[in-house]
Design an enzyme around this catalytic site. Sequence first.
Site, PDB file in Angstrom:
ATOM      1  CG  ASN A  20      41.701  67.193 -54.191  1.00  0.00           C
ATOM      2  OD1 ASN A  20      41.048  68.235 -54.265  1.00  0.00           O
ATOM      3  ND2 ASN A  20      42.678  67.015 -53.319  1.00  0.00           N
ATOM      4  CE  LYS A  71      60.184  61.749 -64.548  1.00  0.00           C
ATOM      5  NZ  LYS A  71      59.943  63.098 -64.038  1.00  0.00           N
ATOM      6  CG  ASN A 113      49.336  70.228 -59.244  1.00  0.00           C
ATOM      7  OD1 ASN A 113      48.904  69.134 -58.863  1.00  0.00           O
ATOM      8  ND2 ASN A 113      50.264  70.886 -58.577  1.00  0.00           N
ATOM      9  CG  HIS A 115      50.708  73.646 -54.166  1.00  0.00           C
ATOM     10  ND1 HIS A 115      51.646  72.628 -54.110  1.00  0.00           N
ATOM     11  CD2 HIS A 115      51.107  74.574 -53.263  1.00  0.00           C
ATOM     12  CE1 HIS A 115      52.571  72.944 -53.221  1.00  0.00           C
ATOM     13  NE2 HIS A 115      52.269  74.111 -52.690  1.00  0.00           N
TER      14      HIS A 115
END
Length: 206
Positions: A20, A71, A113, A115
């Site tokens: 992508n 994180k 995003n 998917h």
Amino acid sequence: MNPKTTGVNFAVFCSGQGTNLQAMIDAAKKKRISAKLALVVCDNPGAHAIERARRAGIPVAVFDPEDFASKKELEAAVIGELNRGKIRLIALAGYMRILSDDFVRRYKNRILNIHPALLPSFKGGQAIKDAIKYGVKVTGATVHFVSEEVDAGPIVLQAVCPVKNNDSEKTLLARVHKLEHKIYPEAIELFARGKLKAAGRRVIVK
Ligand code: GAR
């Protein structure tokens, strides 16, 4: 996401192959994306995506989770890099980490995003396998804004393809990838031109 944002810098986050990412690099070269692909963020030092970015002359920032205590610390470092690059839009492209709620809220309606299914069907990390297993006759790809709940944010674009009787995960993934490589650059261009308008859960393409 409302004001005209032509001239925006965007960052692509990835962890793996980067097909992508490559589609965006190619679309930018062909002037199909007016936004500038200014940064690639990667959490996997071995990802092929890094090689693709370097070949295209795009700055790459690798954040190996092993180098960070939490994180929160990792994301603070990422945010520093995004600020330095004046990044307005983030495109997750096979980025296999869940972003914290704080991070998602900071960039509300500025994280996309991709998917490999028609959301809300087949959320999660095994969408291709799950679609074959379930026996659906069509599946596809979804570009959506990222919200705190995984794979549940407002949908921007979708595209559909058949699932054939003899499909393996490999053949179906190849078909879905073709869709992804078309609609993801399109969604980025829509954002860059200020054509996406949020209306609750719905995203209106102006
Ligand atoms: C893409 O197919 C994307 O839809 C998927 O990872 C792949 C990355 O491929 N993302 C997810 O499954 C997110 N849940 P790429 O590295 O070749 O672009």
